[in-house]
Design a protein around this motif. Structure first.
Motif, mmCIF file in Angstrom:
data_model
loop_
_atom_site.group_PDB
_atom_site.id
_atom_site.type_symbol
_atom_site.label_atom_id
_atom_site.label_comp_id
_atom_site.label_asym_id
_atom_site.label_seq_id
_atom_site.Cartn_x
_atom_site.Cartn_y
_atom_site.Cartn_z
ATOM 1 N N ALA A 333 0.689 -1.302 -0.055
ATOM 2 C CA ALA A 333 0.002 -0.089 -0.478
ATOM 3 C C ALA A 333 0.952 1.098 0.158
ATOM 4 C CB ALA A 333 -1.347 0.293 1.156
ATOM 5 N N GLU A 334 1.460 1.520 0.710
ATOM 6 C CA GLU A 334 2.785 2.194 0.772
ATOM 7 C C GLU A 334 3.565 2.395 -0.647
ATOM 8 O OE1 GLU A 334 2.591 4.627 3.482
ATOM 9 O OE2 GLU A 334 0.612 3.681 4.109
ATOM 10 N N SER A 335 4.004 1.221 -0.857
ATOM 11 C CA SER A 335 4.310 1.927 -2.059
ATOM 12 C C SER A 335 4.621 1.898 -3.586
ATOM 13 C CB SER A 335 5.997 0.130 -1.795
ATOM 14 O OG SER A 335 6.524 -0.166 -0.609
ATOM 15 N N LEU A 336 3.283 1.421 -3.761
ATOM 16 C CA LEU A 336 2.648 1.070 -5.322
ATOM 17 C C LEU A 336 2.084 2.311 -6.087
ATOM 18 C CD1 LEU A 336 1.479 -1.343 -7.527
ATOM 19 C CD2 LEU A 336 -0.597 -1.250 -5.897
ATOM 20 N N VAL A 337 2.753 2.527 -7.227
ATOM 21 C CA VAL A 337 2.367 3.190 -7.169
ATOM 22 C C VAL A 337 1.436 3.245 -8.607
ATOM 23 C CG1 VAL A 337 2.739 5.147 -9.891
ATOM 24 C CG2 VAL A 337 4.550 4.648 -7.814
ATOM 25 N N ALA A 338 1.123 2.121 -9.322
ATOM 26 C CA ALA A 338 0.027 1.650 -9.910
ATOM 27 C C ALA A 338 0.405 0.207 -10.699
ATOM 28 C CB ALA A 338 0.070 2.335 -11.590
ATOM 29 N N ILE A 339 -0.535 -0.379 -10.811
ATOM 30 C CA ILE A 339 -0.408 -1.939 -11.751
ATOM 31 C C ILE A 339 -1.460 -2.294 -13.099
ATOM 32 C CG2 ILE A 339 -1.524 -4.226 -11.467
ATOM 33 C CD1 ILE A 339 -1.520 -4.221 -8.880
ATOM 34 N N VAL A 340 -0.758 -1.751 -14.476
ATOM 35 C CA VAL A 340 -1.112 -1.986 -16.092
ATOM 36 C C VAL A 340 -1.546 -3.847 -16.095
ATOM 37 C CG1 VAL A 340 -0.917 -1.346 -18.116
ATOM 38 C CG2 VAL A 340 0.064 0.090 -15.479
ATOM 39 N N ALA A 341 -2.506 -3.897 -16.282
ATOM 40 C CA ALA A 341 -3.079 -5.347 -16.599
ATOM 41 C C ALA A 341 -3.228 -5.053 -18.231
ATOM 42 C CB ALA A 341 -3.687 -6.465 -15.535
ATOM 43 N N GLN A 342 -2.350 -6.425 -18.655
ATOM 44 C CA GLN A 342 -2.661 -5.778 -20.380
ATOM 45 C C GLN A 342 -3.257 -6.756 -20.888
ATOM 46 O OE1 GLN A 342 0.043 -3.187 -22.394
ATOM 47 N NE2 GLN A 342 0.634 -4.837 -23.794
ATOM 48 N N GLY A 343 -3.923 -6.747 -21.840
ATOM 49 C CA GLY A 343 -4.307 -8.399 -23.726
ATOM 50 C C GLY A 343 -4.351 -7.422 -24.021
ATOM 51 N N LEU A 344 -4.291 -8.628 -25.034
ATOM 52 C CA LEU A 344 -4.134 -7.882 -26.477
ATOM 53 C C LEU A 344 -5.041 -8.641 -27.428
ATOM 54 C CD1 LEU A 344 -0.325 -7.836 -27.912
ATOM 55 C CD2 LEU A 344 -1.869 -6.032 -27.475
#
Length: 428
Positions: A333-344
Protein backbone atom coordinates in the motif's frame (compact mmCIF):
# COMPACT_ATOMS: atom_id res chain seq x y z
CA UNK A 1 38.61 -20.48 -21.66
CA UNK A 2 40.05 -21.03 -25.11
CA UNK A 3 37.69 -22.45 -27.71
CA UNK A 4 38.71 -24.41 -30.80
CA UNK A 5 38.71 -22.23 -33.92
CA UNK A 6 35.76 -22.53 -36.31
CA UNK A 7 36.38 -23.65 -39.88
CA UNK A 8 36.24 -20.68 -42.24
CA UNK A 9 33.17 -20.40 -44.45
CA UNK A 10 33.68 -18.95 -47.94
CA UNK A 11 31.61 -15.80 -48.63
CA UNK A 12 28.32 -16.28 -50.44
CA UNK A 13 27.68 -14.71 -53.86
CA UNK A 14 24.61 -12.44 -54.33
CA UNK A 15 21.46 -14.44 -55.02
CA UNK A 16 19.23 -13.75 -58.03
CA UNK A 17 16.62 -11.83 -56.08
CA UNK A 18 19.28 -9.77 -54.29
CA UNK A 19 20.86 -7.80 -57.17
CA UNK A 20 22.36 -5.24 -54.88
CA UNK A 21 24.39 -7.96 -53.19
CA UNK A 22 23.22 -6.94 -49.73
CA UNK A 23 25.74 -8.28 -47.21
CA UNK A 24 24.53 -10.91 -44.82
CA UNK A 25 23.21 -9.48 -41.59
CA UNK A 26 25.73 -9.68 -38.82
CA UNK A 27 24.51 -11.25 -35.64
CA UNK A 28 25.76 -9.83 -32.37
CA UNK A 29 26.06 -12.60 -29.81
CA UNK A 30 24.26 -11.49 -26.63
CA UNK A 31 23.26 -14.73 -25.00
CA UNK A 32 23.73 -15.87 -21.47
CA UNK A 33 27.17 -17.34 -22.14
CA UNK A 34 30.09 -15.09 -21.15
CA UNK A 35 32.25 -16.65 -23.88
CA UNK A 36 30.71 -15.93 -27.25
CA UNK A 37 31.69 -15.87 -30.88
CA UNK A 38 29.64 -15.40 -33.97
CA UNK A 39 29.17 -16.77 -37.48
CA UNK A 40 27.54 -14.67 -40.20
CA UNK A 41 24.09 -15.76 -41.34
CA UNK A 42 23.36 -16.18 -45.05
CA UNK A 43 21.40 -13.43 -46.81
CA UNK A 44 17.62 -13.48 -46.83
CA UNK A 45 16.09 -14.66 -50.10
CA UNK A 46 12.35 -14.59 -49.59
CA UNK A 47 9.29 -15.04 -47.44
CA UNK A 48 7.19 -18.18 -47.07
CA UNK A 49 3.50 -17.31 -47.28
CA UNK A 50 1.12 -18.35 -44.44
CA UNK A 51 -1.74 -20.54 -45.58
CA UNK A 52 -4.64 -18.45 -44.30
CA UNK A 53 -3.58 -15.24 -46.05
CA UNK A 54 -4.72 -14.38 -49.60
CA UNK A 55 -2.51 -16.10 -52.19
CA UNK A 56 0.31 -14.05 -53.62
CA UNK A 57 2.58 -14.80 -56.57
CA UNK A 58 5.31 -17.27 -55.65
CA UNK A 59 8.82 -15.88 -55.46
CA UNK A 60 11.24 -17.23 -58.04
CA UNK A 61 13.11 -20.28 -56.86
CA UNK A 62 16.85 -19.78 -56.54
CA UNK A 63 19.12 -22.51 -57.89
CA UNK A 64 20.52 -24.86 -55.29
CA UNK A 65 23.34 -23.20 -53.39
CA UNK A 66 26.61 -25.02 -52.75
CA UNK A 67 26.53 -27.39 -49.82
CA UNK A 68 28.88 -25.23 -47.77
CA UNK A 69 26.46 -22.31 -48.12
CA UNK A 70 23.53 -24.38 -46.89
CA UNK A 71 25.40 -25.13 -43.66
CA UNK A 72 24.13 -28.71 -43.83
CA UNK A 73 20.46 -27.96 -44.47
CA UNK A 74 18.37 -30.45 -46.40
CA UNK A 75 17.35 -29.42 -49.95
CA UNK A 76 14.42 -27.00 -50.08
CA UNK A 77 14.81 -25.83 -46.50
CA UNK A 78 15.38 -22.09 -45.83
CA UNK A 79 18.08 -20.56 -43.69
CA UNK A 80 17.14 -19.44 -40.22
CA UNK A 81 17.66 -15.81 -41.20
CA UNK A 82 15.17 -16.22 -44.04
CA UNK A 83 12.54 -17.45 -41.59
CA UNK A 84 13.24 -14.67 -39.11
CA UNK A 85 13.21 -11.96 -41.77
CA UNK A 86 9.95 -13.35 -43.18
CA UNK A 87 8.36 -13.26 -39.72
CA UNK A 88 9.58 -9.71 -39.16
CA UNK A 89 8.44 -8.43 -42.57
CA UNK A 90 4.96 -9.91 -42.15
CA UNK A 91 4.50 -8.70 -38.58
CA UNK A 92 4.54 -12.15 -36.98
CA UNK A 93 5.59 -12.34 -33.34
CA UNK A 94 7.18 -15.79 -32.98
CA UNK A 95 8.83 -18.54 -35.02
CA UNK A 96 8.36 -22.17 -33.88
CA UNK A 97 10.80 -24.78 -35.19
CA UNK A 98 11.27 -28.39 -34.18
CA UNK A 99 12.53 -31.73 -35.46
CA UNK A 100 9.71 -33.67 -37.10
CA UNK A 101 7.49 -30.57 -37.28
CA UNK A 102 6.51 -28.17 -40.04
CA UNK A 103 7.85 -24.67 -39.26
CA UNK A 104 5.14 -22.38 -37.90
CA UNK A 105 4.80 -18.69 -37.06
CA UNK A 106 2.46 -16.88 -34.71
CA UNK A 107 0.25 -14.35 -36.46
CA UNK A 108 -1.75 -12.18 -34.03
CA UNK A 109 -2.14 -15.06 -31.62
CA UNK A 110 -2.72 -17.86 -34.15
CA UNK A 111 -0.21 -20.50 -35.26
CA UNK A 112 0.35 -20.47 -39.03
CA UNK A 113 2.06 -23.49 -40.70
CA UNK A 114 4.53 -22.68 -43.47
CA UNK A 115 4.96 -24.42 -46.81
CA UNK A 116 8.05 -26.42 -45.92
CA UNK A 117 8.66 -30.08 -45.28
CA UNK A 118 8.93 -31.23 -41.64
CA UNK A 119 12.29 -30.29 -40.18
CA UNK A 120 14.92 -33.02 -39.96
CA UNK A 121 17.82 -33.30 -37.54
CA UNK A 122 20.35 -32.07 -40.09
CA UNK A 123 18.42 -28.91 -40.88
CA UNK A 124 17.66 -28.13 -37.25
CA UNK A 125 21.31 -28.40 -36.28
CA UNK A 126 22.26 -26.10 -39.18
CA UNK A 127 19.80 -23.52 -37.81
CA UNK A 128 21.34 -23.82 -34.35
CA UNK A 129 24.80 -23.24 -35.81
CA UNK A 130 23.57 -20.01 -37.40
CA UNK A 131 22.83 -18.39 -34.05
CA UNK A 132 24.69 -20.33 -31.35
CA UNK A 133 28.36 -20.95 -30.78
CA UNK A 134 29.58 -24.52 -30.44
CA UNK A 135 30.00 -23.93 -26.71
CA UNK A 136 26.35 -22.82 -26.43
CA UNK A 137 25.17 -25.85 -28.42
CA UNK A 138 27.11 -28.17 -26.10
CA UNK A 139 25.66 -26.38 -23.08
CA UNK A 140 22.16 -26.92 -24.48
CA UNK A 141 22.89 -30.62 -24.95
CA UNK A 142 24.03 -30.85 -21.33
CA UNK A 143 21.25 -28.81 -19.76
CA UNK A 144 18.46 -29.55 -22.31
CA UNK A 145 17.49 -25.84 -22.11
CA UNK A 146 18.94 -22.66 -23.55
CA UNK A 147 17.84 -19.04 -23.22
CA UNK A 148 19.46 -16.12 -24.94
CA UNK A 149 19.09 -13.25 -27.37
CA UNK A 150 20.73 -12.36 -30.67
CA UNK A 151 20.56 -9.34 -32.93
CA UNK A 152 20.30 -9.02 -36.70
CA UNK A 153 20.50 -5.69 -38.47
CA UNK A 154 16.69 -5.57 -38.73
CA UNK A 155 15.47 -7.12 -35.44
CA UNK A 156 16.45 -8.76 -32.20
CA UNK A 157 15.32 -12.26 -31.36
CA UNK A 158 14.78 -13.87 -27.98
CA UNK A 159 15.74 -17.54 -28.16
CA UNK A 160 14.57 -20.56 -26.23
CA UNK A 161 15.85 -24.00 -27.24
CA UNK A 162 14.31 -27.10 -25.66
CA UNK A 163 14.04 -30.87 -25.88
CA UNK A 164 10.63 -32.44 -26.51
CA UNK A 165 9.12 -35.84 -27.28
CA UNK A 166 9.86 -35.50 -31.01
CA UNK A 167 13.33 -34.04 -30.50
CA UNK A 168 14.97 -30.64 -30.23
CA UNK A 169 12.89 -27.50 -30.84
CA UNK A 170 13.23 -23.75 -30.55
CA UNK A 171 11.01 -20.72 -30.18
CA UNK A 172 12.17 -17.33 -31.46
CA UNK A 173 10.42 -14.15 -30.33
CA UNK A 174 10.80 -11.28 -32.82
CA UNK A 175 11.64 -7.96 -31.14
CA UNK A 176 11.73 -4.84 -33.35
CA UNK A 177 14.79 -2.64 -33.01
CA UNK A 178 12.63 0.48 -33.07
CA UNK A 179 10.89 1.21 -29.79
CA UNK A 180 7.37 2.47 -30.39
CA UNK A 181 6.19 5.45 -28.37
CA UNK A 182 3.23 5.56 -26.00
CA UNK A 183 1.33 7.51 -28.67
CA UNK A 184 2.15 5.07 -31.46
CA UNK A 185 0.94 2.18 -29.30
CA UNK A 186 -2.21 4.18 -28.43
CA UNK A 187 -1.66 3.48 -24.74
CA UNK A 188 -3.78 5.26 -22.12
CA UNK A 189 -2.62 8.78 -21.21
CA UNK A 190 -2.35 7.79 -17.55
CA UNK A 191 0.79 5.77 -18.37
CA UNK A 192 2.60 9.02 -19.10
CA UNK A 193 1.63 10.36 -15.68
CA UNK A 194 2.62 7.08 -14.04
CA UNK A 195 6.01 7.23 -15.78
CA UNK A 196 6.61 10.69 -14.31
CA UNK A 197 6.61 9.23 -10.77
CA UNK A 198 9.79 9.75 -8.77
CA UNK A 199 9.52 6.69 -6.53
CA UNK A 200 7.38 3.64 -5.87
CA UNK A 201 6.47 0.40 -7.63
CA UNK A 202 4.94 0.13 -11.12
CA UNK A 203 3.84 -3.32 -12.29
CA UNK A 204 3.03 -4.17 -15.90
CA UNK A 205 1.29 -7.53 -16.02
CA UNK A 206 -0.39 -9.90 -18.43
CA UNK A 207 -0.09 -13.38 -19.95
CA UNK A 208 2.78 -14.39 -22.21
CA UNK A 209 2.62 -12.55 -25.53
CA UNK A 210 0.39 -9.76 -24.25
CA UNK A 211 2.86 -6.96 -25.04
CA UNK A 212 4.16 -6.34 -21.51
CA UNK A 213 7.74 -5.80 -22.69
CA UNK A 214 6.59 -3.47 -25.48
CA UNK A 215 4.58 -1.33 -23.05
CA UNK A 216 7.41 -1.25 -20.52
CA UNK A 217 9.88 -0.28 -23.25
CA UNK A 218 7.62 2.58 -24.36
CA UNK A 219 7.40 3.87 -20.78
CA UNK A 220 11.17 3.69 -20.33
CA UNK A 221 11.65 5.42 -23.69
CA UNK A 222 9.34 8.22 -22.55
CA UNK A 223 11.35 8.64 -19.32
CA UNK A 224 14.58 8.54 -21.31
CA UNK A 225 13.41 11.45 -23.49
CA UNK A 226 11.78 13.57 -20.79
CA UNK A 227 13.79 13.08 -17.58
CA UNK A 228 17.46 13.17 -16.59
CA UNK A 229 17.57 9.91 -14.62
CA UNK A 230 19.89 6.95 -14.09
CA UNK A 231 18.08 3.79 -15.20
CA UNK A 232 19.41 0.29 -14.48
CA UNK A 233 17.72 -2.73 -16.03
CA UNK A 234 18.24 -6.37 -15.05
CA UNK A 235 16.85 -8.69 -17.70
CA UNK A 236 16.98 -12.35 -18.68
CA UNK A 237 17.60 -11.84 -21.55
CA UNK A 238 17.71 -8.21 -22.74
CA UNK A 239 14.87 -7.59 -25.18
CA UNK A 240 14.52 -3.96 -26.27
CA UNK A 241 17.83 -2.08 -26.45
CA UNK A 242 17.76 1.54 -25.27
CA UNK A 243 20.23 4.30 -26.09
CA UNK A 244 20.90 6.90 -23.40
CA UNK A 245 19.32 10.29 -24.15
CA UNK A 246 18.40 12.64 -21.32
CA UNK A 247 18.67 9.64 -19.03
CA UNK A 248 21.66 7.37 -18.54
CA UNK A 249 20.58 3.78 -19.19
CA UNK A 250 22.60 0.71 -18.22
CA UNK A 251 21.16 -2.66 -19.26
CA UNK A 252 22.44 -5.89 -17.67
CA UNK A 253 21.71 -9.41 -18.88
CA UNK A 254 21.72 -12.32 -16.45
CA UNK A 255 24.45 -14.80 -17.34
CA UNK A 256 26.34 -12.26 -19.43
CA UNK A 257 26.75 -9.12 -17.33
CA UNK A 258 25.86 -10.65 -13.96
CA UNK A 259 25.90 -14.21 -12.71
CA UNK A 260 22.82 -14.06 -10.48
CA UNK A 261 19.61 -12.06 -10.85
CA UNK A 262 19.18 -11.51 -7.10
CA UNK A 263 22.78 -10.37 -6.66
CA UNK A 264 22.43 -7.85 -9.48
CA UNK A 265 19.17 -6.52 -8.06
CA UNK A 266 20.65 -6.05 -4.59
CA UNK A 267 23.83 -4.52 -6.02
CA UNK A 268 21.78 -2.07 -8.07
CA UNK A 269 20.76 -0.30 -4.85
CA UNK A 270 24.42 0.72 -4.43
CA UNK A 271 24.79 1.96 -8.02
CA UNK A 272 23.05 5.32 -7.58
CA UNK A 273 19.94 4.47 -9.61
CA UNK A 274 16.83 6.57 -9.94
CA UNK A 275 14.90 3.82 -11.72
CA UNK A 276 15.37 0.05 -11.54
CA UNK A 277 13.81 -2.06 -14.29
CA UNK A 278 13.24 -5.70 -13.35
CA UNK A 279 12.51 -8.09 -16.18
CA UNK A 280 10.21 -10.22 -14.04
CA UNK A 281 9.10 -10.24 -10.40
CA UNK A 282 9.80 -13.92 -10.19
CA UNK A 283 9.84 -14.84 -6.51
CA UNK A 284 9.64 -13.70 -2.90
CA UNK A 285 13.25 -12.50 -2.79
CA UNK A 286 12.75 -10.31 -5.86
CA UNK A 287 9.55 -8.82 -4.44
CA UNK A 288 11.27 -8.09 -1.11
CA UNK A 289 14.16 -6.27 -2.78
CA UNK A 290 11.84 -4.40 -5.16
CA UNK A 291 9.69 -3.18 -2.27
CA UNK A 292 12.79 -2.16 -0.31
CA UNK A 293 14.03 -0.15 -3.30
CA UNK A 294 10.62 1.46 -3.81
CA UNK A 295 10.47 2.42 -0.12
CA UNK A 296 13.94 4.00 -0.18
CA UNK A 297 13.19 6.55 -2.88
CA UNK A 298 13.64 4.61 -6.13
CA UNK A 299 11.15 4.01 -8.92
CA UNK A 300 10.94 0.27 -9.60
CA UNK A 301 9.29 -1.14 -12.71
CA UNK A 302 8.63 -4.85 -13.11
CA UNK A 303 6.42 -7.41 -14.82
CA UNK A 304 4.27 -10.31 -13.63
CA UNK A 305 2.27 -12.99 -15.43
CA UNK A 306 -1.16 -12.10 -14.07
CA UNK A 307 -4.36 -11.22 -15.91
CA UNK A 308 -5.77 -8.37 -13.81
CA UNK A 309 -4.79 -5.74 -11.28
CA UNK A 310 -6.60 -7.48 -8.42
CA UNK A 311 -5.05 -10.86 -9.26
CA UNK A 312 -1.63 -9.18 -9.22
CA UNK A 313 -2.13 -8.11 -5.59
CA UNK A 314 -3.33 -11.58 -4.68
CA UNK A 315 -0.43 -13.24 -6.51
CA UNK A 316 2.17 -11.19 -4.63
CA UNK A 317 0.58 -11.94 -1.27
CA UNK A 318 0.52 -15.71 -1.94
CA UNK A 319 4.32 -15.59 -1.70
CA UNK A 320 3.96 -14.93 2.03
CA UNK A 321 2.50 -16.80 4.98
CA UNK A 322 -0.78 -15.76 6.58
CA UNK A 323 1.16 -14.20 9.46
CA UNK A 324 3.32 -12.15 7.09
CA UNK A 325 0.53 -10.93 4.83
CA UNK A 326 -0.73 -7.98 6.96
CA UNK A 327 2.76 -6.45 6.99
CA UNK A 328 3.14 -7.08 3.27
CA UNK A 329 -0.22 -5.46 2.49
CA UNK A 330 0.99 -2.36 4.34
CA UNK A 331 4.30 -2.39 2.44
CA UNK A 332 2.51 -2.71 -0.92
CA UNK A 333 0.00 0.00 0.00
CA UNK A 334 2.82 2.41 0.82
CA UNK A 335 4.97 1.55 -2.23
CA UNK A 336 2.58 0.89 -5.11
CA UNK A 337 2.15 3.53 -7.82
CA UNK A 338 0.08 1.58 -10.34
CA UNK A 339 -0.69 -1.84 -11.77
CA UNK A 340 -1.21 -2.00 -15.53
CA UNK A 341 -2.64 -5.37 -16.60
CA UNK A 342 -2.68 -5.78 -20.36
CA UNK A 343 -4.07 -8.08 -23.04
CA UNK A 344 -4.14 -8.08 -26.84
CA UNK A 345 -7.11 -8.67 -29.13
CA UNK A 346 -7.67 -8.81 -32.90
CA UNK A 347 -8.98 -5.66 -34.52
CA UNK A 348 -11.31 -5.21 -37.47
CA UNK A 349 -8.43 -3.99 -39.67
CA UNK A 350 -6.48 -7.20 -39.21
CA UNK A 351 -4.10 -5.89 -36.56
CA UNK A 352 -4.06 -6.11 -32.76
CA UNK A 353 -4.97 -3.63 -30.04
CA UNK A 354 -4.21 -3.58 -26.35
CA UNK A 355 -6.88 -3.47 -23.65
CA UNK A 356 -6.06 -2.60 -20.07
CA UNK A 357 -7.02 -3.14 -16.47
CA UNK A 358 -5.41 -0.22 -14.63
CA UNK A 359 -5.27 0.33 -10.88
CA UNK A 360 -3.95 3.67 -9.58
CA UNK A 361 -2.97 3.68 -5.92
CA UNK A 362 -5.08 6.55 -4.59
CA UNK A 363 -5.47 7.19 -0.85
CA UNK A 364 -8.71 5.20 -0.81
CA UNK A 365 -7.09 2.30 -2.66
CA UNK A 366 -4.26 2.32 -0.10
CA UNK A 367 -6.75 1.83 2.72
CA UNK A 368 -8.48 -1.01 0.88
CA UNK A 369 -5.15 -2.75 0.17
CA UNK A 370 -4.20 -2.60 3.85
CA UNK A 371 -7.55 -4.15 4.76
CA UNK A 372 -7.50 -6.69 1.94
CA UNK A 373 -10.81 -5.39 0.53
CA UNK A 374 -10.30 -6.44 -3.08
CA UNK A 375 -13.97 -6.35 -4.07
CA UNK A 376 -14.13 -2.71 -3.02
CA UNK A 377 -11.00 -1.98 -5.06
CA UNK A 378 -12.68 -3.49 -8.14
CA UNK A 379 -15.69 -1.20 -7.60
CA UNK A 380 -13.39 1.80 -7.32
CA UNK A 381 -11.77 0.87 -10.62
CA UNK A 382 -15.20 0.86 -12.27
CA UNK A 383 -15.78 4.46 -11.17
CA UNK A 384 -12.17 5.69 -11.17
CA UNK A 385 -11.97 7.21 -14.62
CA UNK A 386 -11.00 10.59 -13.17
CA UNK A 387 -7.91 9.01 -11.57
CA UNK A 388 -7.01 7.14 -14.77
CA UNK A 389 -8.37 3.78 -13.64
CA UNK A 390 -10.20 1.45 -16.00
CA UNK A 391 -11.29 -2.20 -16.04
CA UNK A 392 -10.56 -4.64 -18.84
CA UNK A 393 -14.28 -4.83 -19.67
CA UNK A 394 -14.51 -1.05 -19.93
CA UNK A 395 -11.41 -0.95 -22.13
CA UNK A 396 -12.78 -3.64 -24.45
CA UNK A 397 -16.15 -1.91 -24.65
CA UNK A 398 -14.41 1.34 -25.59
CA UNK A 399 -12.63 -0.45 -28.43
CA UNK A 400 -15.98 -1.85 -29.57
CA UNK A 401 -17.59 1.59 -29.51
CA UNK A 402 -14.72 2.96 -31.60
CA UNK A 403 -15.36 0.24 -34.18
CA UNK A 404 -11.91 -1.27 -33.68
CA UNK A 405 -13.11 -4.69 -32.50
CA UNK A 406 -16.23 -6.77 -33.12
CA UNK A 407 -18.84 -7.77 -30.57
CA UNK A 408 -17.57 -11.36 -30.78
CA UNK A 409 -14.02 -10.33 -29.91
CA UNK A 410 -15.25 -8.17 -27.02
CA UNK A 411 -17.15 -11.14 -25.56
CA UNK A 412 -14.31 -13.59 -26.18
CA UNK A 413 -11.68 -11.46 -24.42
CA UNK A 414 -13.87 -10.11 -21.61
CA UNK A 415 -12.79 -11.35 -18.17
CA UNK A 416 -16.42 -11.00 -16.98
CA UNK A 417 -18.50 -12.17 -19.94
CA UNK A 418 -21.94 -11.62 -18.38
CA UNK A 419 -21.12 -8.01 -17.58
CA UNK A 420 -19.79 -7.47 -21.10
CA UNK A 421 -22.94 -9.00 -22.61
CA UNK A 422 -25.04 -6.57 -20.60
CA UNK A 423 -22.93 -3.66 -21.83
CA UNK A 424 -23.33 -4.78 -25.43
CA UNK A 425 -27.10 -5.26 -25.07
CA UNK A 426 -27.36 -1.79 -23.62
CA UNK A 427 -25.43 -0.47 -26.59
CA UNK A 428 -27.73 -2.12 -29.17
Amino acid sequence: MNQPPRPSVPPLPPLPNNPAGRPASSIRQESMAPETQFMPAPPSIGQPQPQHRPPTPNLPTSPPAPSHANLGRSPGQPSLEELIRSAFDQGFSDVHLGIGEVPRMRDRGEMVPLRYEPTDQQTFMSWLREILTEDEIQRFKRELEFDGAKQYDFARIRINVLESLLGSAMVLRIIPLKILTLEQLRLPDILRTVSDSHKGLILVTGPTGSGKSTTMAAMVDYINKEHAKHIISIEDPIEFVHQSRRSLIRQREVGMHTLEFDNALKASLREDPDIILIGEMRDRSTVNTALKAAQTGHLVMGTLHTNSAIKTLERILTLYTAEEQPAMRTAIAESLVAIVAQGLCRTTDGKRAGFHDILINTETVKDYIRQGKYDEIAELMEDGEYDGMITANQSLFNLYQEGRITEEVALEMAPVRNEMAMRLRGRT
